[in-house]
Design an enzyme around this catalytic site. Structure first.
Site, PDB file in Angstrom:
ATOM      1  N   SER A  38      -9.869  -0.240   7.103  1.00  0.00           N
ATOM      2  CA  SER A  38      -9.325  -0.191   5.744  1.00  0.00           C
ATOM      3  C   SER A  38      -8.635  -1.444   5.234  1.00  0.00           C
ATOM      4  O   SER A  38      -8.211  -1.469   4.078  1.00  0.00           O
ATOM      5  CB  SER A  38      -8.363   0.983   5.615  1.00  0.00           C
ATOM      6  N   LYS A  75       0.867  -1.182   0.000  1.00  0.00           N
ATOM      7  CA  LYS A  75       0.000   0.000   0.000  1.00  0.00           C
ATOM      8  C   LYS A  75       0.900   1.227   0.000  1.00  0.00           C
ATOM      9  O   LYS A  75       1.910   1.269   0.708  1.00  0.00           O
ATOM     10  CB  LYS A  75      -0.887  -0.028   1.254  1.00  0.00           C
ATOM     11  N   SER A 109      -9.548   2.146   2.812  1.00  0.00           N
ATOM     12  CA  SER A 109      -8.637   2.850   1.953  1.00  0.00           C
ATOM     13  C   SER A 109      -7.632   1.944   1.236  1.00  0.00           C
ATOM     14  O   SER A 109      -7.006   2.386   0.278  1.00  0.00           O
ATOM     15  CB  SER A 109      -7.874   3.891   2.769  1.00  0.00           C
TER      16      SER A 109
HETATM   17  N1  GLN Z   1     -13.094   4.653   6.343  1.00  0.00           N
HETATM   18  C1  GLN Z   1     -12.384   5.083   7.504  1.00  0.00           C
HETATM   19  C2  GLN Z   1     -11.898   6.506   7.303  1.00  0.00           C
HETATM   20  O1  GLN Z   1     -12.182   7.053   6.307  1.00  0.00           O
HETATM   21  C3  GLN Z   1     -11.241   4.153   7.822  1.00  0.00           C
HETATM   22  C4  GLN Z   1     -10.038   4.388   7.006  1.00  0.00           C
HETATM   23  C5  GLN Z   1      -8.885   3.515   7.418  1.00  0.00           C
HETATM   24  O2  GLN Z   1      -9.055   2.513   8.092  1.00  0.00           O
HETATM   25  N2  GLN Z   1      -7.697   3.929   7.009  1.00  0.00           N
HETATM   26  O3  GLN Z   1     -11.254   7.067   8.118  1.00  0.00           O
END
Ligand code: GLN
Length: 494
Positions: free
Chosen positions: A184, A85, A160
């Site tokens: 995410s 990532k 993400s």
């Molecule tokens: N969807 C959540 C956010 O927007 C989690 C994102 C994540 O776990 N990096 O913060």
């Protein structure tokens, strides 16, 4: 070259490692095969930086290491490709965190997770697209374009870590790293029909992970199977206390050797709040069928309550934004990253740099975060959120007095259409309701594919364990994958 070369990409990490160990295929051949697939499927938008020279140099070095080793001395990941990532910094590849702010940024060092996997002989295929600074649930917040879900390219892969999940699902890489701050890893794994685990907070080093919300950020892995996840997780975790002050001082366990957990008599807690009216019927059905499978294996389903589940949403979006506003203050155009070309004085330089470098969602979070931390609002929002965070963690401890693991859906629906929630951040936030609680409590969580819901889109089952209980989660998932074949489903055309 080995027979069946065209099917190399369908192999798991375990399968590839066996071929490599027996010298039926070289690390270079494996890398070339996957690089060709990445080129052929670039329309998915899963990969950002790919540098074939860097990858092939790594592969050749592994092949040299392999020549003078007997098979039994070869690490179980030697020569197996991985992709990272783009939130992990890498010396040899560009690290953007999905942001214009870090366009073309080259780190002087590798993140600990990247270095740990490299030490085991894994070959890096490239960097994977993600939401800007890991903020999002659909991968539409990346400055470098959205990622398509290989099951249906009109839908989101989740976020993400959307690039990671899409790449594994499309068999562009056998395993990928991800990060999970509020879901995410689990949510994109669920949306793309792959297996993913986020360990206990502190298990994996955050050194070299571009910070979003430091008290929540945690590295993990996505792959086809729980067994593969176990292998990578063991390699990437471990104490790194000199570089990450929240790194746990516990040795990494050999999770792949701990997969035989006893399911018979195991108590699986089913939180009532995860099965309310917000849960789509198709997702509910797949999850209930998976739970019935565990019952057949001897597990007992125990009703439990996580009464503050819904509060996890405001609590998370206050705390994560607060930490983000502080973490992202480092991007000021002075030390690294983007700097506005034209500006007046220093303040103007900061303003223009940040206005140009950050996308809308990141700006939104910085504003919310700054607001909840400001004098006069701190007590009402931030402090209150911290108190409820503690209560959420206590709710889990009360639940674990009644059960060994907790299971439920990962997300209320299958992957939605790209664009559907783009203009509506709140609806995005609400879809995180089942993943946020475990994140706030610092608990390990995973997603494993358990069927197809509406539109033939994958559905994941979420397993949450108590602190440091990753082996239990992986073992439970592994057991399920021994008696079912959902994890072998792949999108057509890949
Ligand atoms: N969807 C959540 C956010 O927007 C989690 C994102 C994540 O776990 N990096 O913060």
């Amino acid at each position: 070259m080995a027979d069946g070369m065209s099917e190399l990409h369908d192999l798991t990490v375990v399968g590839l490692a066996a071929l490599l160990r027996e010298r039926k295929v070289s690390a270079t051949e494996v890398a070339q095969h996957f690089l060709a697939r990445i080129r052929a499927h670039s329309h998915l938008g899963a990969f950002l930086d790919v540098d074939e020279e860097v990858t092939l140099a790594q592969a050749r070095a592994v092949d040299l290491r392999l020549t003078d080793k007997v098979a039994s001395d070869v690490s179980s990941l030697m020569g197996v490709p991985v992709a990272h990532k783009d939130i992990f910094v890498t010396r040899d590849l560009i690290s953007t965190a999905g942001s214009r702010m870090l366009e073309a940024y080259r780190s002087p060092f590798d993140a600990t997770v990247v270095a740990n996997l490299g030490q085991q002989g894994m070959v890096t295929l490239g960097k994977l697209n993600c939401d800007e600074f890991a903020m999002g649930s659909s991968n539409e917040n990346s400055a470098y374009g959205q990622v398509a879900n290989p099951w249906d390219v009109s839908r989101t892969p989740g976020g993400s870590s959307g690039g990671s999940a899409a790449a594994v699902a499309a068999r562009l890489v056998p395993a990928a790293t991800g990060t999970d701050t509020g879901g995410s890893i689990r949510q994109p794994a669920s949306f793309c029909g792959v297996t993913g685990i986020k360990p206990t907070y502190g298990r994996a080093s955050r050194y070299g992970m571009v910070a979003f919300a430091s008290s929540l950020d945690q590295a993990g892995v996505l792959a086809q199977t729980a067994h593969d996840c176990a292998l990578l997780l063991s390699a990437m975790c471990g104490p790194d206390t000199h570089r990450d002050s929240t790194s746990l001082d516990v040795a990494a366990e050999d999770f792949a050797r701990m997969l035989d957990v006893a399911v018979d008599g195991l108590r699986i807690g089913i939180p009532d709040e995860f099965f309310g009216p917000g849960l789509a019927p198709d997702v509910r059905l797949c999850v209930e069928e998976a739970l019935a499978e565990y019952q057949k294996l001897g597990a007992r389903l125990v009703p439990i309550s996580l009464p503050r589940t819904e509060l996890a949403i405001p609590v998370y979006y206050i705390i994560a934004a607060a930490e983000a506003s502080s973490n992202l203050s480092r991007f000021d155009g002075v030390k690294f990253g983007h700097r506005a070309r034209e500006y007046g004085d220093l303040i103007d330089m900061y303003k223009k740099t940040r206005a140009q470098g950050f996308g809308d969602e990141v700006k939104r979070r910085i504003m919310i975060g700054t607001y909840v931390l400001s004098h006069g609002y701190y007590d009402a929002y931030y402090l209150q959120a911290q108190k409820i965070r503690r209560m959420i963690a206590e709710d889990f401890q009360a639940a674990f007095a009644q059960c060994d693991v907790i299971a439920g859906p990962v997300a209320p629906t299958v992957a939605w259409k790209l664009g559907d929630k783009r203009e509506d951040p709140l609806s995005n936030y609400l879809a995180d309701v089942y993943t946020l609680p475990a994140s706030l409590a610092g608990l390990p969580g995973m997603s494993l594919p358990v069927g197809l819901g509406s539109g033939h889109m994958p559905v994941g089952l979420q397993l949450v364990g108590n602190h440091l209980q990753e082996a239990k989660l992986l073992g439970l998932a592994h057991r399920f994958q021994k008696v079912t074949d959902f994890h072998t489903n792949k999108p057509s055309g890949f």
